[in-house]
Design an enzyme around this catalytic site. Sequence first.
Site, PDB file in Angstrom:
ATOM      1  N   ARG A  44       6.386  -1.962   4.060  1.00 52.15           N
ATOM      2  CA  ARG A  44       7.532  -2.394   3.263  1.00 52.15           C
ATOM      3  C   ARG A  44       7.232  -3.692   2.503  1.00 52.15           C
ATOM      4  O   ARG A  44       7.642  -3.854   1.347  1.00 52.15           O
ATOM      5  CB  ARG A  44       8.754  -2.568   4.170  1.00 52.15           C
ATOM      6  CG  ARG A  44      10.026  -2.825   3.433  1.00 52.15           C
ATOM      7  CD  ARG A  44      11.248  -2.460   4.264  1.00 52.15           C
ATOM      8  NE  ARG A  44      12.445  -2.674   3.476  1.00 52.15           N
ATOM      9  CZ  ARG A  44      13.257  -3.716   3.630  1.00 52.15           C
ATOM     10  NH1 ARG A  44      13.028  -4.603   4.570  1.00 52.15           N
ATOM     11  NH2 ARG A  44      14.313  -3.845   2.850  1.00 52.15           N
ATOM     12  N   HIS A  48       7.528  -3.943  -1.510  1.00 57.04           N
ATOM     13  CA  HIS A  48       8.454  -4.874  -2.177  1.00 57.04           C
ATOM     14  C   HIS A  48       7.717  -5.932  -3.001  1.00 57.04           C
ATOM     15  O   HIS A  48       8.264  -6.457  -3.964  1.00 57.04           O
ATOM     16  CB  HIS A  48       9.384  -5.530  -1.155  1.00 57.04           C
ATOM     17  CG  HIS A  48      10.528  -4.653  -0.775  1.00 57.04           C
ATOM     18  ND1 HIS A  48      11.722  -5.122  -0.303  1.00 57.04           N
ATOM     19  CD2 HIS A  48      10.660  -3.305  -0.802  1.00 57.04           C
ATOM     20  CE1 HIS A  48      12.546  -4.111  -0.045  1.00 57.04           C
ATOM     21  NE2 HIS A  48      11.908  -2.993  -0.329  1.00 57.04           N
ATOM     22  N   TRP A 187      14.387   7.369  10.212  1.00 54.88           N
ATOM     23  CA  TRP A 187      14.541   8.606   9.453  1.00 54.88           C
ATOM     24  C   TRP A 187      13.952   9.812  10.202  1.00 54.88           C
ATOM     25  O   TRP A 187      14.342  10.934   9.950  1.00 54.88           O
ATOM     26  CB  TRP A 187      13.843   8.486   8.098  1.00 54.88           C
ATOM     27  CG  TRP A 187      14.456   7.537   7.126  1.00 54.88           C
ATOM     28  CD1 TRP A 187      15.361   7.874   6.141  1.00 54.88           C
ATOM     29  CD2 TRP A 187      14.237   6.136   6.980  1.00 54.88           C
ATOM     30  NE1 TRP A 187      15.694   6.755   5.417  1.00 54.88           N
ATOM     31  CE2 TRP A 187      15.014   5.671   5.903  1.00 54.88           C
ATOM     32  CE3 TRP A 187      13.435   5.195   7.664  1.00 54.88           C
ATOM     33  CZ2 TRP A 187      15.032   4.347   5.485  1.00 54.88           C
ATOM     34  CZ3 TRP A 187      13.451   3.866   7.253  1.00 54.88           C
ATOM     35  CH2 TRP A 187      14.239   3.453   6.183  1.00 54.88           C
TER      36      TRP A 187
END
Length: 292
Positions: A44, A48, A187
Amino acid sequence: QAAKVSANFVPTKEDYIKVYNRIAQVIDEAGEYDDGSYGPVLVRLAWHASGTYDKDTKTGGSNYATMRFEPESQHGANAGLNVARDLMEKVKQEFPWISYGDLWTLAGVAAIQEMAGPKIPWRPGRIDGFAAQATPDGRLPDATQGADHLRNIFHRMGFNDQEIVALSGAHALGRCHRDRSGFEGPWTFSPTTLTNDYYKLLFDEKWVWKRWDGPKQLEDKKTKSLMMLPTDYVLTQDKVFKKQAKAYAESQDLFFKDFSAVVSRLFELGVPSSQWVTPEPWVMPTVEEQKE
Ligand code: DDH
């Protein structure tokens, strides 16, 4: 032993493999943190750091690692990424010759590869920038929005619809944290292994709105232990996205092939080609492969 930064030290691929290996060790030192791996939060961070790119103004992207500076470090989308930046700060102290942009993207590569994902071709060349190069808030996707928003955000980075769907499969990894994004839960059932389960679950499970006091998110009706963001669910609703997501649900090989290509490009956004130290990206060996 910290490597010396001297004018005539030119790191080779072997030196970058040493950094890769150190990152792989750090990933495994997570103990009780989340699902026992720092891999997802490092993916992540790399995303980002790269996804702020704007192809029209050629600003943002992984080149200057501007998330080190306020206000970018404090942007809502980056909540919790201080965990990943702090981990990489330790590695930076050991290998002071590597730029932050190279370090963060190499960490994303190592995390994906060590979590059983495909090879992500990568090369060094990013340089450390300044606070003045930090990007404005709002360049990363907002999970509460729909298909138009996804297209606006990702087309701005230079990605097409197929690539939006391929990139989204990264959500096979990791989880949402209430105290970071407001959302909660993983998820997939294997959040530290990259698979195409994200797409399979999108189609195979029945998704219902979670009844809670948090932001709008979906949960699987059967186990109530998995989640989808509104933007994830859009991949089953928009005609073009749906066709592509189905193709990835049916073939992990196809997903891996496309994911490898698009993530490699993602991590290079914003880096002028004159900066690359090699004309073609390298394929870094996994820790396992190095033992052979
Ligand atoms: Fe994501 N993501 N992401 N994401 N993402 C979150 C976590 C993780 C969106 C929102 C969220 C990508 C695309 C999108 C990863 C990788 C990638 C969280 C939860 C939110 C919210 C943060 C938290 O609470 O800790 C949205 C919206 C999009 C979109 O619109 C497409 C992409 C393209 C990637 C990528 O890597 C290529 C990963 C990994 C995580 C798990 C982090 C963790 O700590 O675990």
